[in-house]
Design a protein around this motif. Structure first.
Motif, PDB file in Angstrom:
ATOM      1  N   LYS A   1      -4.363   1.418   2.369  1.00  0.00           N
ATOM      2  CA  LYS A   1      -5.097   0.458   3.193  1.00  0.00           C
ATOM      3  C   LYS A   1      -6.438   1.013   3.620  1.00  0.00           C
ATOM      4  O   LYS A   1      -7.443   0.292   3.655  1.00  0.00           O
TER       5      LYS A   1
ATOM      6  N   THR B   1      -8.361   3.102   2.003  1.00  0.00           N
ATOM      7  CA  THR B   1      -9.315   3.039   0.888  1.00  0.00           C
ATOM      8  C   THR B   1      -9.869   1.633   0.729  1.00  0.00           C
ATOM      9  O   THR B   1     -11.072   1.448   0.495  1.00  0.00           O
ATOM     10  N   TYR B   2      -8.999   0.636   0.863  1.00  0.00           N
ATOM     11  CA  TYR B   2      -9.470  -0.744   0.760  1.00  0.00           C
ATOM     12  C   TYR B   2     -10.478  -1.059   1.857  1.00  0.00           C
ATOM     13  O   TYR B   2     -11.484  -1.750   1.617  1.00  0.00           O
TER      14      TYR B   2
ATOM     15  N   ASN C   1      -4.717   3.122  -3.856  1.00  0.00           N
ATOM     16  CA  ASN C   1      -3.796   2.126  -3.317  1.00  0.00           C
ATOM     17  C   ASN C   1      -3.345   2.461  -1.894  1.00  0.00           C
ATOM     18  O   ASN C   1      -2.159   2.595  -1.602  1.00  0.00           O
TER      19      ASN C   1
ATOM     20  N   ILE D   1     -13.756   0.626   0.870  1.00  0.00           N
ATOM     21  CA  ILE D   1     -14.453  -0.129  -0.180  1.00  0.00           C
ATOM     22  C   ILE D   1     -15.099  -1.379   0.409  1.00  0.00           C
ATOM     23  O   ILE D   1     -16.241  -1.722   0.087  1.00  0.00           O
ATOM     24  N   LEU D   2     -14.358  -2.074   1.280  1.00  0.00           N
ATOM     25  CA  LEU D   2     -14.916  -3.267   1.916  1.00  0.00           C
ATOM     26  C   LEU D   2     -16.151  -2.907   2.743  1.00  0.00           C
ATOM     27  O   LEU D   2     -17.186  -3.579   2.651  1.00  0.00           O
TER      28      LEU D   2
ATOM     29  N   ARG E   1      -5.491  -5.764  -5.568  1.00  0.00           N
ATOM     30  CA  ARG E   1      -4.186  -5.334  -5.074  1.00  0.00           C
ATOM     31  C   ARG E   1      -3.088  -5.560  -6.112  1.00  0.00           C
ATOM     32  O   ARG E   1      -2.109  -4.812  -6.162  1.00  0.00           O
TER      33      ARG E   1
ATOM     34  N   SER F   1      -3.607  -2.251  -8.285  1.00  0.00           N
ATOM     35  CA  SER F   1      -3.307  -0.962  -7.661  1.00  0.00           C
ATOM     36  C   SER F   1      -1.875  -0.886  -7.130  1.00  0.00           C
ATOM     37  O   SER F   1      -1.343   0.209  -6.945  1.00  0.00           O
ATOM     38  N   SER F   2      -1.238  -2.046  -6.872  1.00  0.00           N
ATOM     39  CA  SER F   2       0.147  -2.054  -6.381  1.00  0.00           C
ATOM     40  C   SER F   2       1.168  -1.946  -7.506  1.00  0.00           C
ATOM     41  O   SER F   2       2.370  -1.838  -7.243  1.00  0.00           O
TER      42      SER F   2
ATOM     43  N   LEU G   1     -11.142  -7.505  -3.700  1.00  0.00           N
ATOM     44  CA  LEU G   1     -10.090  -6.604  -3.241  1.00  0.00           C
ATOM     45  C   LEU G   1      -8.733  -7.291  -3.188  1.00  0.00           C
ATOM     46  O   LEU G   1      -7.702  -6.660  -3.456  1.00  0.00           O
ATOM     47  N   LYS G   2      -8.707  -8.575  -2.852  1.00  0.00           N
ATOM     48  CA  LYS G   2      -7.447  -9.314  -2.873  1.00  0.00           C
ATOM     49  C   LYS G   2      -6.868  -9.328  -4.291  1.00  0.00           C
ATOM     50  O   LYS G   2      -5.656  -9.217  -4.491  1.00  0.00           O
TER      51      LYS G   2
ATOM     52  N   TYR H   1       0.834  -1.195   0.000  1.00  0.00           N
ATOM     53  CA  TYR H   1       0.000   0.000   0.000  1.00  0.00           C
ATOM     54  C   TYR H   1       0.872   1.250   0.000  1.00  0.00           C
ATOM     55  O   TYR H   1       1.990   1.244   0.517  1.00  0.00           O
TER      56      TYR H   1
END
Length: 409
Positions: A39, A41-42, A37, A45-46, A140, A143-144, A136-137, A6
């Motif tokens: 943590k 934001t993730y 990108n 979203i979750l 990554r 976005s990474s 989301l997994k 991230y």
């Protein structure tokens, strides 16, 4: 192997996202797109996806043309009367390959949740959580990537990557399986983690149609390096879909009953004709945009083929992923004549195509990518309509606490 990490962000930005989420998960989601990108934001979203599943509202009466979520609500509410013995029988039926239980994901989820509530909002909330975790997994990897930034080019590819979006808990089994499958593909081909082959092999647990995915996946493991052959087969696949339908119709009787019933239904000539002729008013607009979007996707693959001439043009992980894409797109094009098969399976290619384009076209063919929203215009319009069908307008300005009191309690 790609390093999944991230970006760092300030506590001030984290605080803004948290505050906005407490006010409205939707507003926090929109704000968080400024820094994808991270943590925080993730997590936003979750949380947004969980709240969407919580608020997902459908009727308990289904008519022709209505959405699949209605059926899942009805089936879930009926599960309140299913005993443990009946569920065990369903498991045995599934394992026999000769019964009426094609897959077990819905049954397992419905049985577990129905033990403590008959409120279908709990069911869709948990379904949204599982869907979002795999989405989301997989995201990554995108976005990474070192080429990812908040440019319009990257954001358009981002939305192509996540086109299988949270609304698709409406079609629970197939679309959850899609993210499980693509996550396994990225782990195997980008990160070189062979144990994730096992994850790919269990996707039929989610949806019976993923036995086809398993077959194609295994073919790609064995024969994907025959690049020139797959390029030729990919080009031929545009014109051979009708031959595949005839072949399936003539050989389905050799399959176990669990498969043959499904195959006979989806390849029935009258069913295919009904699907192709369905619609009223401007139904031809849907057909036209469907053809255009599939042509656009295949053109993106063709451009990757020219880039990949000689494997040295691509990094090793991307080259492996590209070879799988060739095999998968060949399969999708061949099965395009079978309703609910090729049209749905091709969407599994979107994250792969978006990732490869981000990797190798970060500053080229930008105008081509900018055309994507125009090509997808009808699909975007339909998605807005779908969300409107299952959400009350107050969802967009309600806090999670309000949503929980409204839908769960």
């Amino acid at each position: 192997m790609q390093k999944l990490s991230y970006n760092k962000e300030s506590n001030h930005q984290k605080g803004i996202k948290l505050l906005l989420f407490i006010i409205s998960p939707f507003i926090s989601f929109l704000y968080s797109l400024r820094s994808i990108n991270t943590k925080s934001t993730y997590l936003v979203i979750l949380g947004f996806c969980i709240c969407f599943g919580m608020a997902f509202t459908v009727s308990n009466y289904r008519t022709e043309g209505s959405i699949d979520g209605i059926s899942y609500r009805i089936w879930f509410e009926e599960y309140d009367n299913v005993s443990s013995q009946e569920f065990v029988h369903a498991i045995k039926d599934y394992l026999s390959f000769e019964g009426d239980t094609p897959d077990l994901y819905f049954d397992s989820l419905a049985f577990t949740i129905s033990r403590f509530t008959d409120n279908y909002h709990w069911f869709f909330m948990v379904a949204a959580l599982i869907f979002a975790l795999f989405q989301l997994k997989t995201l990554r990897f995108f976005s990474s990537h070192s080429n990812f930034s908040n440019t319009l080019f990257c954001l358009i590819l981002f939305f192509l990557f996540i086109w299988n979006q949270i609304f698709n808990i409406n079609g629970l089994r197939f679309w959850t399986a899609a993210w499980v499958a693509i996550y396994a593909v990225f782990q195997v081909y980008v990160n070189g983690r062979k144990p994730y082959i096992l994850l790919a092999l269990v996707t039929p647990f989610f949806h019976v149609g993923y036995y086809l995915f398993v077959i194609v996946f295994l073919i790609s493991l064995i024969a994907r390096r025959l690049e020139k052959l797959w390029v030729v087969l990919f080009l031929i696949s545009f014109f051979a879909s009708s031959l595949v339908v005839d072949f399936i119709q003539n050989t389905s009787f050799n399959l176990p009953m669990m498969f043959s019933d499904k195959v006979d239904y989806y390849t029935d000539s009258f069913y295919i004709q009904k699907v192709n002729e369905s619609g009223t008013g401007f139904w031809w607009v849907s057909k036209a945009f469907g053809y255009i979007s599939r042509f656009y996707i295949n053109l993106m693959v063709v451009m990757l083929i020219f880039l990949a001439k000689g494997k040295h043009s691509l990094s090793r992980p991307a080259y492996e992923l590209y070879l799988f894409l060739l095999v998968w797109m060949t399969f999708c094009n061949l099965f395009m004549g079978v309703p609910s098969v090729g049209v749905r399976y091709i969407e599994l290619a979107y994250p792969i195509i978006a990732f490869l384009w981000l990797s190798y076209f970060p500053s080229r063919y930008t105008v081509f990518v900018y055309m994507l929203p125009l090509v997808w215009l009808y699909n975007i319009y339909m998605e807005f309509n779908y969300y409107n069908q299952v959400l009350d307008w107050s969802f967009f300005v309600s806090s999670p606490v309000v949503l929980a009191f409204k839908y769960l309690l």
